[in-house]
Design a protein around this motif. Structure first.
Motif, short mmCIF file in Angstrom:
data_model
loop_
_atom_site.label_atom_id
_atom_site.label_comp_id
_atom_site.label_asym_id
_atom_site.label_seq_id
_atom_site.Cartn_x
_atom_site.Cartn_y
_atom_site.Cartn_z
N GLU A 127 133.40 62.44 -46.82
CA GLU A 127 133.98 63.51 -46.01
C GLU A 127 134.24 63.06 -44.58
N GLY A 128 133.88 61.80 -44.27
CA GLY A 128 134.14 61.26 -42.94
C GLY A 128 133.09 61.57 -41.89
N VAL A 129 131.93 62.05 -42.32
CA VAL A 129 130.85 62.35 -41.37
C VAL A 129 130.25 61.03 -40.87
N ASP A 130 130.01 60.96 -39.58
CA ASP A 130 129.35 59.79 -38.99
C ASP A 130 127.84 59.94 -39.19
N VAL A 131 127.40 59.65 -40.41
CA VAL A 131 126.01 59.85 -40.80
C VAL A 131 125.08 58.95 -39.98
N ARG A 132 125.50 57.73 -39.71
CA ARG A 132 124.65 56.80 -38.95
C ARG A 132 124.23 57.41 -37.60
N SER A 133 125.15 58.09 -36.94
CA SER A 133 124.82 58.66 -35.63
C SER A 133 123.88 59.87 -35.78
N MET A 134 123.90 60.52 -36.93
CA MET A 134 123.02 61.67 -37.17
C MET A 134 121.58 61.26 -37.47
N LEU A 135 121.41 60.07 -38.05
CA LEU A 135 120.08 59.67 -38.52
C LEU A 135 119.02 59.72 -37.43
N GLY A 136 119.34 59.20 -36.24
CA GLY A 136 118.36 59.15 -35.15
C GLY A 136 117.82 60.51 -34.79
N SER A 137 118.64 61.55 -34.92
CA SER A 137 118.19 62.92 -34.59
C SER A 137 117.06 63.38 -35.51
N PHE A 138 116.90 62.70 -36.62
CA PHE A 138 115.87 63.09 -37.60
C PHE A 138 114.77 62.03 -37.72
N GLY A 139 114.70 61.16 -36.72
CA GLY A 139 113.66 60.14 -36.70
C GLY A 139 113.88 59.03 -37.70
N ILE A 140 115.12 58.84 -38.11
CA ILE A 140 115.45 57.78 -39.07
C ILE A 140 116.32 56.76 -38.34
N PRO A 141 115.83 55.54 -38.16
CA PRO A 141 116.67 54.55 -37.48
C PRO A 141 117.90 54.21 -38.32
N PRO A 142 119.09 54.20 -37.72
CA PRO A 142 120.32 53.90 -38.48
C PRO A 142 120.26 52.56 -39.21
N SER A 143 119.49 51.61 -38.68
CA SER A 143 119.39 50.28 -39.31
C SER A 143 118.73 50.35 -40.69
N VAL A 144 118.07 51.48 -41.01
CA VAL A 144 117.42 51.60 -42.31
C VAL A 144 118.44 51.53 -43.44
N LEU A 145 119.68 51.92 -43.17
CA LEU A 145 120.71 51.87 -44.21
C LEU A 145 121.04 50.45 -44.64
N ILE A 185 112.09 56.30 -47.08
CA ILE A 185 112.15 57.22 -45.95
C ILE A 185 111.37 58.49 -46.29
N SER A 186 110.74 59.07 -45.31
CA SER A 186 109.99 60.31 -45.50
C SER A 186 110.89 61.39 -46.11
N ALA A 187 110.39 62.02 -47.16
CA ALA A 187 111.16 63.10 -47.82
C ALA A 187 111.41 64.25 -46.85
N ASP A 188 110.47 64.51 -45.95
CA ASP A 188 110.67 65.59 -44.97
C ASP A 188 111.85 65.29 -44.06
N LYS A 189 111.97 64.04 -43.63
CA LYS A 189 113.09 63.66 -42.75
C LYS A 189 114.41 63.72 -43.51
N VAL A 190 114.41 63.25 -44.74
CA VAL A 190 115.62 63.29 -45.56
C VAL A 190 116.03 64.74 -45.80
N SER A 191 115.07 65.60 -46.09
CA SER A 191 115.35 67.01 -46.32
C SER A 191 115.98 67.66 -45.10
N ALA A 192 115.43 67.38 -43.91
CA ALA A 192 115.98 67.94 -42.67
C ALA A 192 117.41 67.44 -42.45
N LEU A 193 117.65 66.15 -42.72
CA LEU A 193 118.99 65.58 -42.58
C LEU A 193 119.97 66.25 -43.54
N LEU A 194 119.57 66.42 -44.80
CA LEU A 194 120.45 67.02 -45.80
C LEU A 194 120.76 68.48 -45.45
#
Length: 191
Positions: free
Chosen positions: A25-43, A50-59
């Motif tokens: 859909e063209g979302v810049d997901v990498r830039s969103m990751l940091g807002s949820f405590g997930i470093p973009p480099s994890v990709l 990754i913590s399920a709680d962090k993934v859930s908040a991101l989703l």
């Protein structure tokens, strides 16, 4: 005595699958990751978890951003709030079977190419998602619907419902680790 709860983790393979619709859909997901405590480099780390709680908040944030509770994975967009309304529709049901029937009708309305079938087979309750198109993202959408309906059933029953098996007709895209977490250790059958 203090109870220590083990953190639930999600494999990067599953996270990538769940994010695939947002990427399309063209979302810049990498830039969103940091807002949820997930470093973009994890990709870039294939064995990361990754913590399920962090993934859930991101989703959840992605579903609001896209106004699509299936985060770009399903054939049709499911507007934000639809699943909430489905929960209201199933709460008055007297039996889990009635609730499952209503859930199936809901998914038939919002995700038309997907057919969900629920029936009893002897003493077992069977839910099948019928779809011959096993490509991503539909495969991930089918698995999400199966997981959502299972977790809703647990919620309605007020307990974890033991599964005798979870079977897929196609090779699993995610790791065995993830499926065991989602379906509470149920045996997995492929083929």
């Amino acid at each position: 005595m203090e109870t220590i709860q083990e953190e639930i983790l999600v494999s990067l393979q599953m996270v990538r699958g769940l994010l695939s619709g947002a990427f399309r859909e063209g979302v810049d997901v990498r830039s969103m990751l940091g807002s949820f405590g997930i470093p973009p480099s994890v990709l870039d780390q294939p064995t990361a978890k990754i913590s399920a709680d962090k993934v859930s908040a991101l989703l959840f944030a992605l579903s609001r951003h896209l106004d699509d509770e299936m985060i770009g994975l399903a054939f049709n967009k499911i507007p934000h709030g639809s699943c909430h309304m489905m929960c209201h529709a199933i709460l008055p049901c007297r039996t889990l079977g009635q609730a499952m029937d209503r859930s199936v009708k809901f998914y038939a309305l919002v995700e038309k190419p997907l057919s969900v079938n629920v029936y009893r087979d002897g003493g077992d309750f069977v839910m099948k998602i019928i779809d011959d198109d096993y490509r991503e993202p539909k495969q991930i959408a089918s698995e999400m619907i199966l997981a959502i309906v299972y977790q809703q059933s647990n919620w309605l029953a007020g307990r974890t419902i033991p599964l005798t098996e979870v079977s897929f007709k196609y090779p699993m895209q995610m790791t065995n680790f993830d499926y065991l977490n989602i379906f509470n250790g149920a045996p997995l059958v492929v083929g």
